[in-house]
Design a protein around this motif. Structure first.
Motif, PDB file in Angstrom:
ATOM      1  N   ARG A 284       2.662   9.444   3.232  1.00  0.00           N
ATOM      2  CA  ARG A 284       3.446  10.593   2.856  1.00  0.00           C
ATOM      3  C   ARG A 284       3.039  10.745   1.325  1.00  0.00           C
ATOM      4  O   ARG A 284       3.231  12.102   0.941  1.00  0.00           O
ATOM      5  CB  ARG A 284       4.903  10.260   2.771  1.00  0.00           C
ATOM      6  CG  ARG A 284       5.798  10.496   4.180  1.00  0.00           C
ATOM      7  CD  ARG A 284       7.108  10.600   3.851  1.00  0.00           C
ATOM      8  NE  ARG A 284       7.668  10.731   5.281  1.00  0.00           N
ATOM      9  CZ  ARG A 284       8.724  11.565   5.384  1.00  0.00           C
ATOM     10  NH1 ARG A 284       9.142  12.231   4.321  1.00  0.00           N
ATOM     11  NH2 ARG A 284       8.988  11.537   6.626  1.00  0.00           N
ATOM     12  N   TYR A 285       2.646   9.849   0.807  1.00  0.00           N
ATOM     13  CA  TYR A 285       2.169  10.240  -0.545  1.00  0.00           C
ATOM     14  C   TYR A 285       0.724  10.252  -0.875  1.00  0.00           C
ATOM     15  O   TYR A 285       0.248  11.149  -1.676  1.00  0.00           O
ATOM     16  CB  TYR A 285       2.766   8.980  -1.868  1.00  0.00           C
ATOM     17  CG  TYR A 285       4.175   9.064  -1.741  1.00  0.00           C
ATOM     18  CD1 TYR A 285       5.182  10.188  -2.434  1.00  0.00           C
ATOM     19  CD2 TYR A 285       5.160   8.037  -0.801  1.00  0.00           C
ATOM     20  CE1 TYR A 285       6.344  10.209  -2.144  1.00  0.00           C
ATOM     21  CE2 TYR A 285       6.381   8.284  -0.620  1.00  0.00           C
ATOM     22  CZ  TYR A 285       7.141   9.206  -1.581  1.00  0.00           C
ATOM     23  OH  TYR A 285       8.475   9.380  -1.338  1.00  0.00           O
TER      24      TYR A 285
ATOM     25  N   LEU B 271      12.230   7.941   3.309  1.00  0.00           N
ATOM     26  CA  LEU B 271      10.991   7.570   2.816  1.00  0.00           C
ATOM     27  C   LEU B 271      10.660   8.220   1.271  1.00  0.00           C
ATOM     28  O   LEU B 271       9.605   8.483   1.108  1.00  0.00           O
ATOM     29  CB  LEU B 271       9.809   7.640   3.621  1.00  0.00           C
ATOM     30  CG  LEU B 271       9.890   7.219   5.029  1.00  0.00           C
ATOM     31  CD1 LEU B 271       8.612   7.016   5.783  1.00  0.00           C
ATOM     32  CD2 LEU B 271      10.299   5.615   4.711  1.00  0.00           C
ATOM     33  N   MET B 272      11.884   8.362   0.678  1.00  0.00           N
ATOM     34  CA  MET B 272      11.497   8.922  -0.617  1.00  0.00           C
ATOM     35  C   MET B 272      12.472   8.105  -1.678  1.00  0.00           C
ATOM     36  O   MET B 272      13.676   7.768  -1.158  1.00  0.00           O
ATOM     37  CB  MET B 272      12.182  10.322  -0.649  1.00  0.00           C
ATOM     38  CG  MET B 272      11.327  11.733  -0.899  1.00  0.00           C
ATOM     39  SD  MET B 272      12.132  13.050  -0.592  1.00  0.00           S
ATOM     40  CE  MET B 272      13.381  13.000  -1.741  1.00  0.00           C
ATOM     41  N   PRO B 273      11.895   7.856  -2.816  1.00  0.00           N
ATOM     42  CA  PRO B 273      12.883   7.165  -3.940  1.00  0.00           C
ATOM     43  C   PRO B 273      13.864   8.190  -4.159  1.00  0.00           C
ATOM     44  O   PRO B 273      13.873   8.674  -5.368  1.00  0.00           O
ATOM     45  CB  PRO B 273      11.906   6.684  -4.762  1.00  0.00           C
ATOM     46  CG  PRO B 273      10.872   7.909  -4.768  1.00  0.00           C
ATOM     47  CD  PRO B 273      10.889   8.360  -3.507  1.00  0.00           C
TER      48      PRO B 273
ATOM     49  N   ASN C 162       4.818   9.849   9.769  1.00  0.00           N
ATOM     50  CA  ASN C 162       5.617   8.338   9.641  1.00  0.00           C
ATOM     51  C   ASN C 162       6.992   8.582   9.181  1.00  0.00           C
ATOM     52  O   ASN C 162       7.311   9.406   8.226  1.00  0.00           O
ATOM     53  CB  ASN C 162       4.857   7.455   9.134  1.00  0.00           C
ATOM     54  CG  ASN C 162       4.809   7.773   7.594  1.00  0.00           C
ATOM     55  OD1 ASN C 162       4.822   8.820   6.879  1.00  0.00           O
ATOM     56  ND2 ASN C 162       4.758   6.836   6.487  1.00  0.00           N
ATOM     57  N   GLY C 163       7.970   7.971  10.010  1.00  0.00           N
ATOM     58  CA  GLY C 163       9.117   8.042   9.687  1.00  0.00           C
ATOM     59  C   GLY C 163       9.641   6.378   9.491  1.00  0.00           C
ATOM     60  O   GLY C 163       8.861   5.649   9.321  1.00  0.00           O
ATOM     61  N   PHE C 164      11.050   6.447   9.071  1.00  0.00           N
ATOM     62  CA  PHE C 164      11.339   4.881   8.922  1.00  0.00           C
ATOM     63  C   PHE C 164      11.316   3.882  10.025  1.00  0.00           C
ATOM     64  O   PHE C 164      10.618   3.046  10.181  1.00  0.00           O
ATOM     65  CB  PHE C 164      12.986   4.982   8.461  1.00  0.00           C
ATOM     66  CG  PHE C 164      13.333   3.480   8.222  1.00  0.00           C
ATOM     67  CD1 PHE C 164      12.733   2.635   7.210  1.00  0.00           C
ATOM     68  CD2 PHE C 164      14.762   3.347   8.630  1.00  0.00           C
ATOM     69  CE1 PHE C 164      13.367   1.475   7.094  1.00  0.00           C
ATOM     70  CE2 PHE C 164      15.167   2.248   8.246  1.00  0.00           C
ATOM     71  CZ  PHE C 164      14.681   1.277   7.603  1.00  0.00           C
TER      72      PHE C 164
ATOM     73  N   LYS D 128       0.826  -1.304   0.082  1.00  0.00           N
ATOM     74  CA  LYS D 128      -0.043   0.033  -0.009  1.00  0.00           C
ATOM     75  C   LYS D 128       0.891   1.074  -0.036  1.00  0.00           C
ATOM     76  O   LYS D 128       1.971   1.433   0.535  1.00  0.00           O
ATOM     77  CB  LYS D 128      -1.149  -0.013   1.153  1.00  0.00           C
ATOM     78  CG  LYS D 128      -0.311  -0.301   2.569  1.00  0.00           C
ATOM     79  CD  LYS D 128      -1.287  -0.302   3.281  1.00  0.00           C
ATOM     80  CE  LYS D 128      -0.913  -0.231   5.033  1.00  0.00           C
ATOM     81  NZ  LYS D 128      -0.238  -1.526   5.380  1.00  0.00           N
ATOM     82  N   ILE D 129       0.485   2.318  -0.573  1.00  0.00           N
ATOM     83  CA  ILE D 129       1.230   3.478  -0.734  1.00  0.00           C
ATOM     84  C   ILE D 129       1.602   4.091   0.570  1.00  0.00           C
ATOM     85  O   ILE D 129       0.281   4.399   1.354  1.00  0.00           O
ATOM     86  CB  ILE D 129       0.571   4.306  -1.678  1.00  0.00           C
ATOM     87  CG1 ILE D 129       0.508   3.674  -3.177  1.00  0.00           C
ATOM     88  CG2 ILE D 129       1.570   5.591  -1.940  1.00  0.00           C
ATOM     89  CD1 ILE D 129       1.478   3.316  -3.916  1.00  0.00           C
ATOM     90  N   ASN D 130       2.506   4.672   0.722  1.00  0.00           N
ATOM     91  CA  ASN D 130       2.927   5.165   1.999  1.00  0.00           C
ATOM     92  C   ASN D 130       2.037   6.455   2.151  1.00  0.00           C
ATOM     93  O   ASN D 130       1.808   7.365   1.209  1.00  0.00           O
ATOM     94  CB  ASN D 130       4.413   5.590   2.202  1.00  0.00           C
ATOM     95  CG  ASN D 130       4.799   6.123   3.419  1.00  0.00           C
ATOM     96  OD1 ASN D 130       4.673   7.197   3.918  1.00  0.00           O
ATOM     97  ND2 ASN D 130       5.619   5.285   4.176  1.00  0.00           N
TER      98      ASN D 130
ATOM     99  N   ILE E 145       7.045   3.394  -0.947  1.00  0.00           N
ATOM    100  CA  ILE E 145       7.345   4.635  -0.902  1.00  0.00           C
ATOM    101  C   ILE E 145       7.579   5.437  -2.347  1.00  0.00           C
ATOM    102  O   ILE E 145       8.599   5.862  -2.693  1.00  0.00           O
ATOM    103  CB  ILE E 145       8.744   5.219  -0.115  1.00  0.00           C
ATOM    104  CG1 ILE E 145       9.897   4.016  -0.704  1.00  0.00           C
ATOM    105  CG2 ILE E 145       8.581   4.829   1.159  1.00  0.00           C
ATOM    106  CD1 ILE E 145      11.331   4.680  -0.610  1.00  0.00           C
ATOM    107  N   PHE E 146       6.432   5.127  -3.118  1.00  0.00           N
ATOM    108  CA  PHE E 146       6.317   5.621  -4.535  1.00  0.00           C
ATOM    109  C   PHE E 146       4.919   6.328  -4.744  1.00  0.00           C
ATOM    110  O   PHE E 146       4.004   5.359  -4.345  1.00  0.00           O
ATOM    111  CB  PHE E 146       6.734   4.541  -5.406  1.00  0.00           C
ATOM    112  CG  PHE E 146       6.974   5.056  -6.720  1.00  0.00           C
ATOM    113  CD1 PHE E 146       8.156   5.744  -7.115  1.00  0.00           C
ATOM    114  CD2 PHE E 146       5.811   4.986  -7.692  1.00  0.00           C
ATOM    115  CE1 PHE E 146       8.285   6.325  -8.608  1.00  0.00           C
ATOM    116  CE2 PHE E 146       5.992   5.685  -9.122  1.00  0.00           C
ATOM    117  CZ  PHE E 146       7.229   6.203  -9.551  1.00  0.00           C
TER     118      PHE E 146
END
Ligand code: SF4
Ligand code: SF4
Lengths: 149, 383
Positions: free
Chosen positions: A45-46, B210-212, A70-72, A41-43, B131-132
């Protein structure tokens, strides 16, 4: 031993051939199965995060999403909240937003859709700035930067 | 039998070549047409027929002439050009521009490509997410299909993906063939380890941000696909990096060195693919008893995958993409496709036939859609 290795190698090669022959006709089914894996599923953040509140006005609607921090390995100290306006939007959008649902307005936002200018007035020290403000296919989206603590 | 195989080379008679092409002919016919060719629209019919014939004629010549790379490269380069055409055309139709906007990112409408895969791994494991800003399933170039295609291809072909499947590799492969002789003859071969450094760097930076990061900052192929709209100093810097890397590593250096320098010195996915060379059934072998150490193969290898030491030790390095260029150059037929577990110098024809069928089938079916689309576009443009 040598013979076993040869047979194993040739078997593995033929397996590759079979996999390739079924790969393309079965691609849709394989892809659907892969898309169901828990991490597919898309993070946020996007995507902008899940919808938290849905408000309905006369000609348009307003979605306030859940803040994204959210972070790593652990949550990050800074994040954003995304607001989406949909429908027949006025040329000048004025809205006061309570993003955390505590009954207090956290910021006031004004978007001039003609000159693409966005102004933010913050009433909450955790609200930082406008990160993104852009027209979208459904209307308009804004991301406002937030501090966690 | 082995002695016969050692001396006959890989050429086949006309009849045998046709026979070996027949299964490819039937399978590509089924895959390209679904068993029911549709000629209702003349341009689409001509495009389909042209691509179908092209694909099978190239495969026939691989058998008839015994040359691999010469014909592989034609389809590989056409694939790269047509994929870029298809992507750009799609961008222009949907967005009227070659760049994507912030809205496209917010709405997760960015086409996915396999170069993102190394950066997805750690975030997928730790954050259970991708992360895309693309589409997981459905739509143009979705994430699930590309992951399936790449995973299967890399497990079966290993780094062969880089010469038989990657729709970018054809760019520097094409430019590396422009000159007859290289202008720059020697480059420190330590650079071939650089993709591993890039791989580690992008995996870590993508996990932390969290970025490509490779796509956002480095990928040279942004220059021929799609890139972020230039609206700030940051986006202008990115565009500058994309164009310089494309100009330097995909055009200028390949022309000067006759090597695929982008694939050899930068691509992080190429680094992962070369690791999977360890587990694939197909490999490239050196028949020491036939080799007279002329080192012609070393000179032509486009990926710095062969050194004189490799030839002397009888082992090809993990950088090999199974392109076949060394085999086309070898006068002794000493370097050849092989199958793991099968001793070098034996079953040469069998191994080549099987490998060519598998790898070429992948390239033919994977590339056909975008090549047909490009031919169709050209036909509509001309008539
Ligand atoms: S090295 Fe990278 S760009 Fe080159 S062919 Fe392989 S995956 Fe494609
Ligand atoms: S060793 Fe041969 S097959 Fe492998 S990449 Fe080099 S030229 Fe191509």
């Amino acid at each position: 031993m040598k013979k076993t290795k040869i047979i194993a190698g040739i078997f593995w090669a033929f397996l590759g051939l079979i996999v390739f022959i079924i790969l393309f006709p079965g691609l849709n089914n394989f892809s659907v199965s892969v898309s169901k894996l828990p991490f597919m599923k898309i993070n946020p953040r996007y995507t902008g995060g899940e919808k938290a509140y849905h408000l309905v006005a006369e000609k348009c609607t307003l979605d306030i999403r859940r803040p994204v921090f959210n972070g790593f390995l652990k949550e990050s100290n800074s994040g954003f909240v995304q607001i989406d306006w949909r429908g027949d939007l006025p040329a000048l959008i004025n809205d006061s937003i309570d993003y955390n649902g505590d009954g207090e307005k956290d910021f006031f936002i004004q978007i001039n859709r003609k000159n693409l200018k966005t102004d933010l007035k913050s009433f909450n020290p955790k609200v930082k700035d406008v990160v993104i403000s852009t027209p979208t296919s459904y209307g308009w989206a804004v991301r406002v930067g937030l501090l966690k603590e | 039998m082995d002695n016969i195989l050692k001396t006959t080379g890989m050429k086949k008679s006309l009849g045998k070549s046709l026979l070996y092409t027949l299964p490819m002919f039937l399978i590509t016919f089924m895959f390209l047409t679904g068993g029911k060719p549709n000629f209702s629209d003349t341009a689409s019919g001509i495009a389909l027929l042209t691509v179908f014939i092209l694909v099978n004629v190239l495969f026939f010549f691989m058998h008839f002439t015994g040359k691999t790379d010469k014909y592989r490269a034609v389809l590989f380069i056409v694939f790269a050009l047509s994929l870029s055409y298809t992507l750009i055309n799609n961008m222009l139709e949907v967005r009227k521009a070659m760049y994507f906007s912030q809205a496209d990112i917010l709405e997760c409408k960015i086409p996915f490509c396999h170069l993102v895969i190394p950066m997805m791994i750690l975030p997928a494991a730790f954050t259970k997410s991708i992360i895309f800003p693309g589409s997981i399933i459905g739509g143009f170039a979705n994430i699930s299909s590309m992951v399936v295609l790449w995973l299967v291809a890399t497990l079966v072909l290993g780094r062969g993906f880089c010469s038989w499947g990657c729709f970018y590799g054809g760019w520097d492969d094409g430019f590396s063939r422009i000159r007859k002789r290289p202008v720059i003859k020697k480059i420190n071969e330590l650079w071939k380890w650089m993709p591993y450094a890039v791989l580690i760097m992008v995996i870590l930076s993508a996990a932390l941000t969290l970025m490509p990061t490779y796509c956002s900052w480095i990928c040279p192929f942004k220059a021929v696909t799609e890139f972020e709209q230039v609206t700030s100093v940051e986006s202008a810097t990115k565009a500058g990096i994309f164009l310089s890397l494309f100009g330097g590593l995909v055009i200028v250096l390949p022309v000067m060195t006759k090597k695929r320098t982008q694939c050899s010195f930068l691509c992080p996915l190429g680094a992962i693919n070369s690791l999977s060379n360890k587990i694939t059934p197909f490999t490239v072998k050196i028949d020491k008893s036939a080799c007279n150490e002329c080192f012609k193969c070393v000179g032509v290898c486009p990926l710095y995958a062969l050194s004189k030491e490799d030839i002397r030790s009888g082992k090809v390095s993990i950088f090999c993409s199974k392109c076949g260029k060394c085999m086309d150059a070898c006068p002794q037929n000493a370097i050849h496709y092989g199958i793991k577990g099968v001793p070098s110098g034996t079953l040469k024809n069998f191994s080549r036939n099987l490998f060519l069928f598998v790898s070429y089938l992948f390239m033919a079916v994977f590339s056909a859609g975008s090549i047909i689309n490009t031919f169709h576009g050209l036909l509509k443009f001309i008539f």
